[in-house]
Design an enzyme around this catalytic site. Structure first.
Site, mmCIF file in Angstrom:
data_model
loop_
_atom_site.group_PDB
_atom_site.id
_atom_site.type_symbol
_atom_site.label_atom_id
_atom_site.label_comp_id
_atom_site.label_asym_id
_atom_site.label_seq_id
_atom_site.Cartn_x
_atom_site.Cartn_y
_atom_site.Cartn_z
ATOM 1 N N CYS A 49 12.802 -5.876 -15.569
ATOM 2 C CA CYS A 49 11.967 -6.121 -14.770
ATOM 3 C C CYS A 49 10.671 -6.200 -15.633
ATOM 4 C CB CYS A 49 12.084 -4.402 -13.961
ATOM 5 S SG CYS A 49 13.642 -5.411 -12.929
ATOM 6 N N HIS A 89 5.472 -2.199 -12.100
ATOM 7 C CA HIS A 89 6.279 -3.185 -10.892
ATOM 8 C C HIS A 89 7.389 -2.395 -9.696
ATOM 9 C CE1 HIS A 89 10.724 -4.159 -10.707
ATOM 10 N NE2 HIS A 89 11.225 -3.171 -11.001
ATOM 11 N N ASN A 144 12.994 -5.372 -4.694
ATOM 12 C CA ASN A 144 12.387 -5.105 -5.829
ATOM 13 C C ASN A 144 13.232 -6.952 -6.536
ATOM 14 O OD1 ASN A 144 12.497 -5.850 -8.599
ATOM 15 N ND2 ASN A 144 13.688 -3.392 -9.153
HETATM 16 O O1 UT7 Z 1 13.843 -2.326 -11.488
HETATM 17 C C1 UT7 Z 1 15.053 -2.275 -12.760
HETATM 18 C C2 UT7 Z 1 14.481 -0.541 -12.670
HETATM 19 N N1 UT7 Z 1 15.089 -0.254 -11.151
HETATM 20 C C3 UT7 Z 1 14.672 0.879 -11.401
HETATM 21 O O2 UT7 Z 1 13.219 1.593 -11.103
HETATM 22 C C4 UT7 Z 1 15.502 1.230 -9.454
HETATM 23 C C5 UT7 Z 1 16.047 2.907 -10.343
HETATM 24 N N2 UT7 Z 1 17.167 4.077 -9.695
HETATM 25 C C6 UT7 Z 1 16.573 4.176 -8.378
HETATM 26 O O3 UT7 Z 1 15.450 3.188 -7.550
HETATM 27 C C7 UT7 Z 1 17.293 5.128 -7.323
HETATM 28 O O4 UT7 Z 1 18.411 5.652 -8.207
HETATM 29 C C8 UT7 Z 1 18.322 4.609 -6.588
HETATM 30 C C9 UT7 Z 1 17.718 3.613 -5.204
HETATM 31 C C10 UT7 Z 1 19.232 3.042 -7.293
HETATM 32 C C11 UT7 Z 1 19.335 5.705 -5.665
HETATM 33 O O5 UT7 Z 1 18.732 6.379 -4.844
HETATM 34 P P1 UT7 Z 1 19.406 8.090 -5.930
HETATM 35 O O6 UT7 Z 1 18.312 8.733 -4.756
HETATM 36 O O7 UT7 Z 1 19.013 7.612 -7.638
HETATM 37 O O8 UT7 Z 1 20.514 8.223 -5.445
HETATM 38 P P2 UT7 Z 1 21.580 8.435 -5.483
HETATM 39 O O9 UT7 Z 1 22.527 7.421 -6.798
HETATM 40 O O10 UT7 Z 1 21.567 9.755 -6.618
HETATM 41 O O11 UT7 Z 1 22.786 8.687 -4.753
HETATM 42 C C12 UT7 Z 1 22.681 9.947 -3.686
HETATM 43 C C13 UT7 Z 1 23.888 9.922 -2.826
HETATM 44 C C14 UT7 Z 1 25.074 9.236 -3.644
HETATM 45 O O12 UT7 Z 1 25.812 10.070 -2.375
HETATM 46 P P3 UT7 Z 1 26.339 11.719 -2.716
HETATM 47 O O13 UT7 Z 1 27.104 11.450 -3.984
HETATM 48 O O14 UT7 Z 1 25.363 12.791 -2.762
HETATM 49 O O15 UT7 Z 1 27.268 12.056 -1.949
HETATM 50 C C15 UT7 Z 1 25.359 8.282 -3.083
HETATM 51 O O16 UT7 Z 1 26.639 8.234 -3.014
HETATM 52 O O17 UT7 Z 1 23.553 9.427 -1.933
HETATM 53 C C16 UT7 Z 1 24.768 7.896 -2.195
HETATM 54 N N3 UT7 Z 1 24.003 6.694 -1.510
HETATM 55 C C17 UT7 Z 1 23.764 6.182 -0.584
HETATM 56 N N4 UT7 Z 1 24.007 6.455 0.639
HETATM 57 C C18 UT7 Z 1 23.644 5.697 1.450
HETATM 58 C C19 UT7 Z 1 23.774 6.201 -3.211
HETATM 59 N N5 UT7 Z 1 23.039 4.496 -2.564
HETATM 60 C C20 UT7 Z 1 23.388 4.699 -0.705
HETATM 61 C C21 UT7 Z 1 23.194 3.384 -0.002
HETATM 62 N N6 UT7 Z 1 23.018 4.405 1.649
HETATM 63 N N7 UT7 Z 1 22.023 2.655 -0.481
#
Ligand code: UT7
Length: 329
Positions: free
Chosen positions: A112, A253, A283
């Site tokens: 990225c 980004h 993204n």
């Molecule tokens: O471009 C390259 C660099 N990339 C980035 O900078 C991306 C960085 N990361 C992020 O943007 C975020 O971490 C994500 C958008 C990928 C995820 O968001 P988050 O707030 O970190 O969510 P998480 O992975 O901690 O998940 C929280 C909860 C989980 O459920 P539990 O374990 O709390 O019950 C996930 O299973 O949200 C759940 N979850 C979803 N729920 C509905 C994960 N993805 C989804 C989804 N829809 N798409």
């Protein structure tokens, strides 16, 4: 000799993939995606078109705008994580499609942060006096490497391309001012496509195990992204005796609205100092920064002399910031 951006353009496919569409495909909701990422929709390129298609369209836009012939290009650099093929480079296909008869070119893999790396690289060829016209393109067809059954990744990414033309400065006092770039490979397994390269050559097993799709440990990447982009941008400002008040725009980004907001807060920037278009495109990896820059330019948001910081963080981990003085009227 200084290098300046003299043209900027972008291309996005027409097809939109909305949060509502994704609700039909994986266990997610518009509410979750909007509040956790800020994304409302992304663009998806047709299956039979590769990354180079978008790169060519973005570059063509600049050549037409500037009335420059493709023959005048000295160098084409394509920042991409989704090349058309491993052999040859995507740059070779772009050179051929543009009919740019007098140049050389290569692909640059910086995740990225690829566009920031590529802009810093292109600048060296102009500053050395070696080249007069360098086309720097960030293009990625993320949809080709996404598992649309994995809600952790498929909701985030989209397809697109952005490009800039670099030329020597006529006045000498504007252009690409400075940059600080980093690479820390200890983070590589937090965001990667495991198979298809020499580490895991393609086999029935790699296909069955879905190892050709992008995998991400979102939380870890999130933490490093905020710290990485804020620290490096802050150091870049200090190094150039600038404060947050001197910066017209931060063009970050676009990976997650919460990451962008956290970086802006750490740098003490007001909302109007930050360019954001993640809601429309998600993204697009190497394309996010030039795409956001091109849209802002089309809206006539910049004036010559404005200080602008580009900042990126992504796979590698690779990250960095680039400071430039805007030139185009
Ligand atoms: O471009 C390259 C660099 N990339 C980035 O900078 C991306 C960085 N990361 C992020 O943007 C975020 O971490 C994500 C958008 C990928 C995820 O968001 P988050 O707030 O970190 O969510 P998480 O992975 O901690 O998940 C929280 C909860 C989980 O459920 P539990 O374990 O709390 O019950 C996930 O299973 O949200 C759940 N979850 C979803 N729920 C509905 C994960 N993805 C989804 C989804 N829809 N798409």
């Amino acid at each position: 000799m200084r290098a300046v951006i003299t043209g900027v353009g972008h291309f996005v496919p027409d097809r939109k993939l909305t949060n509502e569409d994704l609700e039909q495909m994986v266990d997610t909701s518009d509410e979750w995606i909007t509040t956790r990422t800020g994304i409302k929709e992304r663009r998806i390129l047709e299956k039979d078109k590769p990354t180079s298609y978008m790169a060519v369209e973005a570059a063509k836009g600049i050549l037409e705008q500037k009335n420059v012939s493709a023959d005048e290009l000295d160098l084409i650099i394509i920042a991409t994580s989704t090349p058309d093929t491993y052999i040859p480079s995507t740059a070779a296909r772009v050179q051929n499609k543009l009919d740019a008869g007098n140049c050389w070119g290569f692909d640059l893999s910086g995740g990225c942060t690829g566009f920031v790396y590529a802009l810093a690289t292109g600048t060296q060829f102009v500053e050395s006096g070696r080249h007069q016209k360098v086309m720097v393109i960030g293009a990625d067809k993320m949809s080709a490497f996404l598992n649309y059954e994995d809600r952790n990744t498929c909701i985030i990414f989209g397809d697109g391309a952005g490009a800039v033309l670099l030329e020597p400065s006529e006045t000498g006092d504007t252009g690409i001012e400075d940059f600080i770039l980093h690479l820390d490979g200890s983070g590589y397994e937090h965001l990667y496509t495991p198979a298809g390269g020499s580490l895991w050559p393609t086999s029935y097993e790699t296909v069955e195990k879905k190892m050709h799709y992008i995998q991400q440990d979102g939380r870890t990447v999130f933490k490093h992204a905020v710290k990485g982009m804020a620290d490096v941008s802050s150091r870049l400002m200090k190094k150039n005796n600038l404060t947050n008040k001197d910066i017209k725009f931060l063009i970050p980004h676009q990976a997650n609205l919460r990451i962008i907001d956290a970086v802006a807060k750490k740098l003490d920037l007001a909302p109007e100092q930050v360019i954001i278009n993640i809601q429309d495109y998600g993204n697009t990896t190497s394309a996010t920064i030039p795409l956001a820059m091109s849209e802002a330019y089309q809206k006539r948001m910049m004036t010559p002399g404005d200080w602008i910081i580009l900042t990126g963080f992504g796979a590698g981990f690779a990250w960095g910031s680039l400071l430039l003085k805007w030139t185009i009227d």
